[in-house]
Design a protein around this motif. Structure first.
Motif, PDB file in Angstrom:
ATOM      1  N   MET A  29      -2.228  10.467  -7.524  1.00 56.17           N
ATOM      2  CA  MET A  29      -3.322   9.859  -8.110  1.00 56.17           C
ATOM      3  C   MET A  29      -5.176   9.802  -7.845  1.00 56.17           C
ATOM      4  SD  MET A  29      -2.048   5.981  -9.509  1.00 56.17           S
ATOM      5  CE  MET A  29       0.051   6.173 -10.362  1.00 56.17           C
ATOM      6  N   VAL A  30      -5.283  10.228  -6.091  1.00 52.21           N
ATOM      7  CA  VAL A  30      -6.172   9.962  -6.118  1.00 52.21           C
ATOM      8  C   VAL A  30      -6.449  11.388  -4.859  1.00 52.21           C
ATOM      9  CG1 VAL A  30      -6.553   7.456  -5.866  1.00 52.21           C
ATOM     10  CG2 VAL A  30      -5.346   8.522  -3.927  1.00 52.21           C
ATOM     11  N   SER A  89       0.978  -0.844   0.154  1.00 56.57           N
ATOM     12  CA  SER A  89       0.044  -0.155  -0.148  1.00 56.57           C
ATOM     13  C   SER A  89       0.855   1.398  -0.258  1.00 56.57           C
ATOM     14  CB  SER A  89      -0.806   0.109   1.544  1.00 56.57           C
ATOM     15  OG  SER A  89      -1.565   1.450   1.899  1.00 56.57           O
ATOM     16  N   PHE A  90       0.233   2.906  -0.417  1.00 58.60           N
ATOM     17  CA  PHE A  90       1.337   3.322  -0.984  1.00 58.60           C
ATOM     18  C   PHE A  90       1.487   3.995   1.011  1.00 58.60           C
ATOM     19  CE2 PHE A  90      -3.039   5.660  -0.863  1.00 58.60           C
ATOM     20  CZ  PHE A  90      -2.359   7.172   0.067  1.00 58.60           C
ATOM     21  N   GLU A 104       7.886   7.234  -4.541  1.00 60.40           N
ATOM     22  CA  GLU A 104       6.907   6.030  -4.790  1.00 60.40           C
ATOM     23  C   GLU A 104       5.520   7.368  -4.025  1.00 60.40           C
ATOM     24  OE1 GLU A 104       6.350   3.676  -7.378  1.00 60.40           O
ATOM     25  OE2 GLU A 104       7.636   5.251  -8.014  1.00 60.40           O
ATOM     26  N   HIS A 105       5.468   7.094  -3.264  1.00 62.88           N
ATOM     27  CA  HIS A 105       4.340   7.384  -2.465  1.00 62.88           C
ATOM     28  C   HIS A 105       3.714   8.698  -3.173  1.00 62.88           C
ATOM     29  CE1 HIS A 105       3.285  10.307   0.913  1.00 62.88           C
ATOM     30  NE2 HIS A 105       2.130   9.534   1.306  1.00 62.88           N
ATOM     31  N   ALA A 106       4.476   9.460  -2.700  1.00 64.38           N
ATOM     32  CA  ALA A 106       4.042  10.729  -3.582  1.00 64.38           C
ATOM     33  C   ALA A 106       3.617  10.599  -5.477  1.00 64.38           C
ATOM     34  CB  ALA A 106       5.156  11.746  -3.837  1.00 64.38           C
ATOM     35  N   GLY A 108       1.764  16.108   7.841  1.00 64.65           N
ATOM     36  CA  GLY A 108       3.482  15.841   7.094  1.00 64.65           C
ATOM     37  C   GLY A 108       2.902  14.877   6.040  1.00 64.65           C
ATOM     38  N   ILE A 109       4.252  13.921   5.354  1.00 59.28           N
ATOM     39  CA  ILE A 109       3.739  13.882   3.723  1.00 59.28           C
ATOM     40  C   ILE A 109       1.979  12.793   3.933  1.00 59.28           C
ATOM     41  CG2 ILE A 109       5.180  14.590   2.763  1.00 59.28           C
ATOM     42  CD1 ILE A 109       6.422  12.033   2.914  1.00 59.28           C
ATOM     43  N   HIS A 110       2.029  11.592   4.793  1.00 59.46           N
ATOM     44  CA  HIS A 110       1.234  10.098   5.093  1.00 59.46           C
ATOM     45  C   HIS A 110       0.107  10.867   5.828  1.00 59.46           C
ATOM     46  CE1 HIS A 110       4.183   8.005   3.771  1.00 59.46           C
ATOM     47  NE2 HIS A 110       5.158   8.507   4.265  1.00 59.46           N
TER      48      HIS A 110
END
Length: 410
Positions: A111-112, A96-97, A104-106, A355-357
């Motif tokens: 996309m969603v 999973s991202f 890769e996460h970004a 943050g990013i997550h």
């Protein structure tokens, strides 16, 4: 520079997760509160005997959420796994991202991102209101008392996420059952792997059906984009699994636990019930998110490089656990944190991470909570519990905290 603190090996290393006080079920575990006050960065022992760093204070947590030297990649050696099931499935099930680092996460998250913008989620508010009213209509026409989890808290976010994704709601028993297994600490490796694989195959099959019968939903969009190979069919299916599970599990628990907290604090419930100001209701939701912090097992990270936090040196290869509940109850950020105050300015809480997550679906969750709390107590002003606090079965066995059942009457 702040002098680095040496961890004293003679200090006892407590087990994690830690038990809550049954008399104070909304509060973080007492041992975590003690560590927050006395040893804010300290070692804890997990289920497999491994030890990792527990970081409990708000400012330290916020700094770590934004630190690129920490990884969420569960396939890395030394990662602080939630359970044996999570460890055994790491790298053996489709990734999973949520467990990917940038870039890769970004790439996959982008996309969603668009469907979950605040503007698009606000456009869903009438749909959320309609579904909420229909569920309350059915509840009032049925038996009294009733389990609020089954009557409202679970079907509402499930119906909404099904409509958003393009998933048939009649399959809700299937995906709710497998999602529950997937987030439980008590699931074996075989059970976790089987549940995740069943959800993956289900979403992959739905994606395969969308090109022949597209609709205005996220799976149709993802299916169309797989034609170019970005995302791949595999990545699109995993996005579907993540969005379907996260879209109902956390919000369902937040609805029921928030209702229970308000029933236990009638003066705060009165503010929610009697207001006609959307800003007051929105503020009440933020305070409930802070106060409850239902994702209670701690965000997990692995240090890729040496770093310092809270005066403590953490070495590359060591695991880090960030329990949001203690950060959201840090008195230097939220004075008198154990007091539920729906008029408090709690907007800087980290119930959705940071943050990013941070949680992708937080705009949708906020709308669902605002609608359901405001509508339920307005339409059922005499709602009250049908069981004592001691009789209510709380969830302690998974990633998300909540109640298995919430008997109510009116």
């Amino acid at each position: 520079m702040t002098p680095l603190l040496a961890h004293d090996p003679s200090e006892s290393v407590p087990d994690f997760p830690m038990p809550r006080d049954p008399a104070c079920p909304f509060a973080p575990p007492p041992e975590m509160t003690r560590l927050h006050d006395e040893r804010p960065v300290s070692k804890v022992r997990l289920w497999d005997g491994s030890t990792h760093w527990l970081v409990t204070r708000y400012d330290d947590q916020r700094a770590l959420y934004g630190d690129a030297r920490l990884s969420v990649d569960v396939t890395r050696r030394g990662f602080p796994y939630l359970s044996a099931g999570f460890k055994e499935t790491a790298g053996k099930t489709p990734p999973s991202f949520l467990n990917m680092d940038d870039p890769e996460h970004a790439r996959i998250r982008r996309m969603v991102t668009a469907p979950f913008t605040i503007k698009r989620m606000e456009a869903l508010r009438p749909t959320v209101q309609r579904i909420t009213d229909e569920l309350i209509d059915a509840m009032l026409a049925g038996p009294n008392p009733v389990d609020l989890v089954g009557a409202l808290a679970l079907p509402l976010p499930s119906l909404v996420i099904c409509e958003l994704l393009g998933v048939p709601y009649e399959d809700h028993d299937f995906f709710q059952r497998h999602s529950k297994v997937g987030v439980s600490r008590e699931s074996t490796a075989q059970e976790s792997r089987a549940a995740n694989l069943a959800l993956y195959r289900y979403l992959e099959r739905l994606l395969g059906l969308k090109p022949a019968d597209p609709a205005d939903d996220m799976l149709s969009d993802l299916a169309a984009r797989t034609a170019s190979g970005d995302p791949t069919r595999h990545e699109a299916a995993m996005l579907g699994v993540l969005l379907l599970g996260a879209g109902h599990e956390t919000t369902a628990n937040m609805i029921s636990l928030g209702v229970l907290a308000l029933l236990e604090h009638p003066e705060q419930l009165a503010v929610v019930r009697d207001t006609d100001d959307p800003k007051v209701l929105a503020g009440a939701v933020e305070e409930l998110l802070r106060y409850l912090t239902v994702v209670h097992s701690g965000q997990r990270r692995l240090a890729l490089e040496d770093l310092e936090v809270g005066g403590q040196h953490i070495r590359a290869g060591e695991g880090v656990i960030i329990p949001g509940a203690t950060g959201n109850w840090s008195p230097d950020r939220f004075p008198d944190p154990g007091r539920l105050d729906v008029r408090r300015d709690a907007r800087r809480h980290m119930a959705f991470g940071f943050g990013i997550h941070q949680c992708l679906g937080q705009p949708l969750a906020r709308i669902e909570l605002q609608v359901v709390y405001g509508t339920l107590f307005r339409r059922v002003p005499h709602l009250r519990g049908a069981a004592t606090l001691e009789e209510i079965p709380f969830k302690d066995d998974g990633i998300v905290y909540g109640v298995h059942e919430l008997p109510v009457r009116w």
